[in-house]
Write a protein that holds these residues in place. Structure first.
Motif, PDB file in Angstrom:
ATOM      1  N   PHE A   1       1.352  23.745  -6.727  1.00 43.50           N
ATOM      2  CA  PHE A   1       0.905  23.645  -5.332  1.00 43.50           C
ATOM      3  C   PHE A   1      -0.116  22.514  -5.174  1.00 43.50           C
ATOM      4  CE2 PHE A   1      -2.060  24.762  -1.910  1.00 43.50           C
ATOM      5  CZ  PHE A   1      -1.182  24.783  -0.840  1.00 43.50           C
ATOM      6  N   THR A   2      -1.037  22.387  -6.119  1.00 36.82           N
ATOM      7  CA  THR A   2      -2.041  21.318  -6.071  1.00 36.82           C
ATOM      8  C   THR A   2      -1.370  19.943  -6.158  1.00 36.82           C
ATOM      9  OG1 THR A   2      -3.697  22.760  -7.063  1.00 36.82           O
ATOM     10  CG2 THR A   2      -4.108  20.390  -7.191  1.00 36.82           C
ATOM     11  N   GLY A   3      -0.390  19.816  -7.025  1.00 36.19           N
ATOM     12  CA  GLY A   3       0.353  18.557  -7.130  1.00 36.19           C
ATOM     13  C   GLY A   3       1.079  18.221  -5.846  1.00 36.19           C
ATOM     14  N   LEU A   4       1.709  19.225  -5.234  1.00 32.53           N
ATOM     15  CA  LEU A   4       2.412  19.001  -3.966  1.00 32.53           C
ATOM     16  C   LEU A   4       1.448  18.668  -2.836  1.00 32.53           C
ATOM     17  CD1 LEU A   4       5.108  21.821  -4.180  1.00 32.53           C
ATOM     18  CD2 LEU A   4       5.475  19.345  -4.387  1.00 32.53           C
ATOM     19  N   LEU A   5       0.291  19.312  -2.839  1.00 35.76           N
ATOM     20  CA  LEU A   5      -0.724  19.020  -1.832  1.00 35.76           C
ATOM     21  C   LEU A   5      -1.228  17.579  -1.970  1.00 35.76           C
ATOM     22  CD1 LEU A   5      -2.411  20.205   0.483  1.00 35.76           C
ATOM     23  CD2 LEU A   5      -4.095  20.894  -1.223  1.00 35.76           C
ATOM     24  N   PHE A   6      -1.466  17.149  -3.201  1.00 40.71           N
ATOM     25  CA  PHE A   6      -1.891  15.771  -3.454  1.00 40.71           C
ATOM     26  C   PHE A   6      -0.825  14.794  -2.974  1.00 40.71           C
ATOM     27  CE2 PHE A   6      -2.537  12.108  -6.344  1.00 40.71           C
ATOM     28  CZ  PHE A   6      -3.831  11.785  -5.982  1.00 40.71           C
ATOM     29  N   LEU A   7       0.438  15.079  -3.267  1.00 41.06           N
ATOM     30  CA  LEU A   7       1.543  14.237  -2.811  1.00 41.06           C
ATOM     31  C   LEU A   7       1.591  14.198  -1.282  1.00 41.06           C
ATOM     32  CD1 LEU A   7       4.119  12.558  -3.248  1.00 41.06           C
ATOM     33  CD2 LEU A   7       5.375  14.718  -3.446  1.00 41.06           C
TER      34      LEU A   7
ATOM     35  N   THR B   1       0.843  -1.198   0.000  1.00 40.38           N
ATOM     36  CA  THR B   1       0.000   0.000   0.000  1.00 40.38           C
ATOM     37  C   THR B   1       0.875   1.243   0.000  1.00 40.38           C
ATOM     38  OG1 THR B   1      -1.721  -1.186   1.196  1.00 40.38           O
ATOM     39  CG2 THR B   1      -1.806   1.217   1.268  1.00 40.38           C
ATOM     40  N   ARG B   2       1.924   1.223   0.792  1.00 51.54           N
ATOM     41  CA  ARG B   2       2.839   2.355   0.890  1.00 51.54           C
ATOM     42  C   ARG B   2       3.517   2.640  -0.454  1.00 51.54           C
ATOM     43  NH1 ARG B   2       5.856   5.058   4.864  1.00 51.54           N
ATOM     44  NH2 ARG B   2       8.031   5.355   4.342  1.00 51.54           N
ATOM     45  N   VAL B   3       3.964   1.583  -1.130  1.00 48.57           N
ATOM     46  CA  VAL B   3       4.625   1.743  -2.431  1.00 48.57           C
ATOM     47  C   VAL B   3       3.659   2.350  -3.447  1.00 48.57           C
ATOM     48  CG1 VAL B   3       5.588   0.454  -4.388  1.00 48.57           C
ATOM     49  CG2 VAL B   3       6.359  -0.048  -2.064  1.00 48.57           C
ATOM     50  N   VAL B   4       2.424   1.853  -3.459  1.00 43.37           N
ATOM     51  CA  VAL B   4       1.427   2.374  -4.402  1.00 43.37           C
ATOM     52  C   VAL B   4       1.134   3.838  -4.107  1.00 43.37           C
ATOM     53  CG1 VAL B   4      -0.992   2.201  -5.119  1.00 43.37           C
ATOM     54  CG2 VAL B   4       0.406   0.135  -4.918  1.00 43.37           C
ATOM     55  N   LEU B   5       0.894   4.173  -2.837  1.00 48.49           N
ATOM     56  CA  LEU B   5       0.562   5.557  -2.481  1.00 48.49           C
ATOM     57  C   LEU B   5       1.690   6.521  -2.831  1.00 48.49           C
ATOM     58  CD1 LEU B   5      -1.173   4.996   0.971  1.00 48.49           C
ATOM     59  CD2 LEU B   5      -2.260   5.791  -1.132  1.00 48.49           C
ATOM     60  N   ILE B   6       2.905   6.166  -2.494  1.00 50.50           N
ATOM     61  CA  ILE B   6       4.040   7.057  -2.775  1.00 50.50           C
ATOM     62  C   ILE B   6       4.273   7.149  -4.286  1.00 50.50           C
ATOM     63  CG2 ILE B   6       6.535   7.352  -2.500  1.00 50.50           C
ATOM     64  CD1 ILE B   6       6.181   6.180   0.351  1.00 50.50           C
ATOM     65  N   GLY B   7       4.185   6.020  -4.974  1.00 52.77           N
ATOM     66  CA  GLY B   7       4.377   6.023  -6.425  1.00 52.77           C
ATOM     67  C   GLY B   7       3.347   6.876  -7.150  1.00 52.77           C
ATOM     68  N   VAL B   8       2.074   6.707  -6.787  1.00 51.06           N
ATOM     69  CA  VAL B   8       1.012   7.498  -7.413  1.00 51.06           C
ATOM     70  C   VAL B   8       1.184   8.982  -7.067  1.00 51.06           C
ATOM     71  CG1 VAL B   8      -1.481   7.949  -7.345  1.00 51.06           C
ATOM     72  CG2 VAL B   8      -0.636   5.613  -7.594  1.00 51.06           C
ATOM     73  N   GLY B   9       1.549   9.266  -5.829  1.00 50.54           N
ATOM     74  CA  GLY B   9       1.727  10.657  -5.417  1.00 50.54           C
ATOM     75  C   GLY B   9       2.843  11.354  -6.175  1.00 50.54           C
ATOM     76  N   VAL B  10       3.976  10.684  -6.315  1.00 51.56           N
ATOM     77  CA  VAL B  10       5.102  11.271  -7.046  1.00 51.56           C
ATOM     78  C   VAL B  10       4.752  11.433  -8.525  1.00 51.56           C
ATOM     79  CG1 VAL B  10       7.476  10.822  -7.816  1.00 51.56           C
ATOM     80  CG2 VAL B  10       6.862  10.486  -5.411  1.00 51.56           C
ATOM     81  N   ALA B  11       4.139  10.400  -9.102  1.00 54.97           N
ATOM     82  CA  ALA B  11       3.769  10.479 -10.524  1.00 54.97           C
ATOM     83  C   ALA B  11       2.754  11.601 -10.772  1.00 54.97           C
ATOM     84  CB  ALA B  11       3.206   9.138 -10.991  1.00 54.97           C
ATOM     85  N   ALA B  12       1.736  11.689  -9.942  1.00 55.85           N
ATOM     86  CA  ALA B  12       0.715  12.730 -10.123  1.00 55.85           C
ATOM     87  C   ALA B  12       1.311  14.122  -9.951  1.00 55.85           C
ATOM     88  CB  ALA B  12      -0.430  12.516  -9.142  1.00 55.85           C
ATOM     89  N   CYS B  13       2.160  14.276  -8.958  1.00 56.20           N
ATOM     90  CA  CYS B  13       2.799  15.581  -8.731  1.00 56.20           C
ATOM     91  C   CYS B  13       3.658  15.963  -9.941  1.00 56.20           C
ATOM     92  CB  CYS B  13       3.626  15.532  -7.454  1.00 56.20           C
ATOM     93  SG  CYS B  13       4.376  17.105  -7.017  1.00 56.20           S
ATOM     94  N   ALA B  14       4.403  14.989 -10.461  1.00 56.25           N
ATOM     95  CA  ALA B  14       5.254  15.263 -11.621  1.00 56.25           C
ATOM     96  C   ALA B  14       4.408  15.617 -12.851  1.00 56.25           C
ATOM     97  CB  ALA B  14       6.126  14.045 -11.919  1.00 56.25           C
ATOM     98  N   VAL B  15       3.343  14.871 -13.102  1.00 52.61           N
ATOM     99  CA  VAL B  15       2.496  15.131 -14.275  1.00 52.61           C
ATOM    100  C   VAL B  15       1.843  16.499 -14.162  1.00 52.61           C
ATOM    101  CG1 VAL B  15       0.361  14.415 -15.435  1.00 52.61           C
ATOM    102  CG2 VAL B  15       2.101  12.719 -14.858  1.00 52.61           C
ATOM    103  N   ILE B  16       1.293  16.814 -13.005  1.00 55.25           N
ATOM    104  CA  ILE B  16       0.639  18.115 -12.818  1.00 55.25           C
ATOM    105  C   ILE B  16       1.649  19.257 -12.983  1.00 55.25           C
ATOM    106  CG2 ILE B  16      -0.532  19.592 -11.127  1.00 55.25           C
ATOM    107  CD1 ILE B  16      -1.907  17.026 -10.090  1.00 55.25           C
ATOM    108  N   SER B  17       2.852  19.068 -12.475  1.00 52.86           N
ATOM    109  CA  SER B  17       3.883  20.106 -12.598  1.00 52.86           C
ATOM    110  C   SER B  17       4.323  20.284 -14.046  1.00 52.86           C
ATOM    111  CB  SER B  17       5.089  19.753 -11.724  1.00 52.86           C
ATOM    112  OG  SER B  17       4.713  19.731 -10.364  1.00 52.86           O
ATOM    113  N   VAL B  18       4.481  19.180 -14.774  1.00 53.83           N
ATOM    114  CA  VAL B  18       4.869  19.261 -16.185  1.00 53.83           C
ATOM    115  C   VAL B  18       3.775  19.963 -16.986  1.00 53.83           C
ATOM    116  CG1 VAL B  18       5.253  17.882 -18.275  1.00 53.83           C
ATOM    117  CG2 VAL B  18       6.462  17.329 -16.158  1.00 53.83           C
TER     118      VAL B  18
END
Length: 155
Positions: free
Chosen positions: A60-66, A25-42
């Protein structure tokens, strides 16, 4: 007398300190958070039609989601010779072994619960059967065996 094959024996006790956490669960949450933050930032940097304030709000929204997903990946429980530390989403509690009367993981429970000597029940979100049921059951049995071994020695 031997145990039937479908009945596991008591778990071998690990060396202390030992930490239990829902790793998958931890791997999935961190992986999705980093990916979403990166996509939103790009996206914020690539879109030419956005103003500087809009770009900042995207990042800021990407970082908040992460941050929220990192908070959800925080729960764990650490068993040491002097007791147990339970870290849930926003709280952390240190218990001596004598305070733990029972370790429960019933079918359908979202995580382990500890019955405490003061009459309260403490959720242990660090052992949850959602994604890895076999691992959670094994961790709960190990924590129960540790509580029985160290808890009765102090009473």
């Amino acid at each position: 007398m031997t145990q039937p094959p479908d009945q596991p024996g008591p778990p071998a006790l690990p060396d202390l300190p030992v930490t239990f956490r829902p790793t998958r669960t931890r791997v999935v949450l961190i992986g999705v958070g980093v990916a979403a933050c990166a996509v939103i930032s790009v996206i914020a940097l690539v879109l030419d039609t956005l103003s500087a304030a809009e770009r900042i709000s995207f990042v800021f929204t990407g970082l908040l989601f992460l941050a929220v997903l990192l908070l959800l990946s925080r729960p764990h429980v650490t068993a040491a010779a002097d007791g147990v530390t339970v870290v849930n989403l926003t709280t952390s509690r240190c218990l001596s072994w004598a305070e733990i009367l029972k370790v429960n993981l019933r079918p359908g429970d979202p995580w382990v619960y500890l019955d405490l000597a003061d009459g309260t029940i403490l959720p242990v979100m660090g052992i949850q059967p959602g994604v890895a049921k076999a691992q959670a059951v094994s961790d709960a049995r190990t924590l129960r065996a540790l509580a029985e071994k160290y808890g009765t020695a102090e009473r």
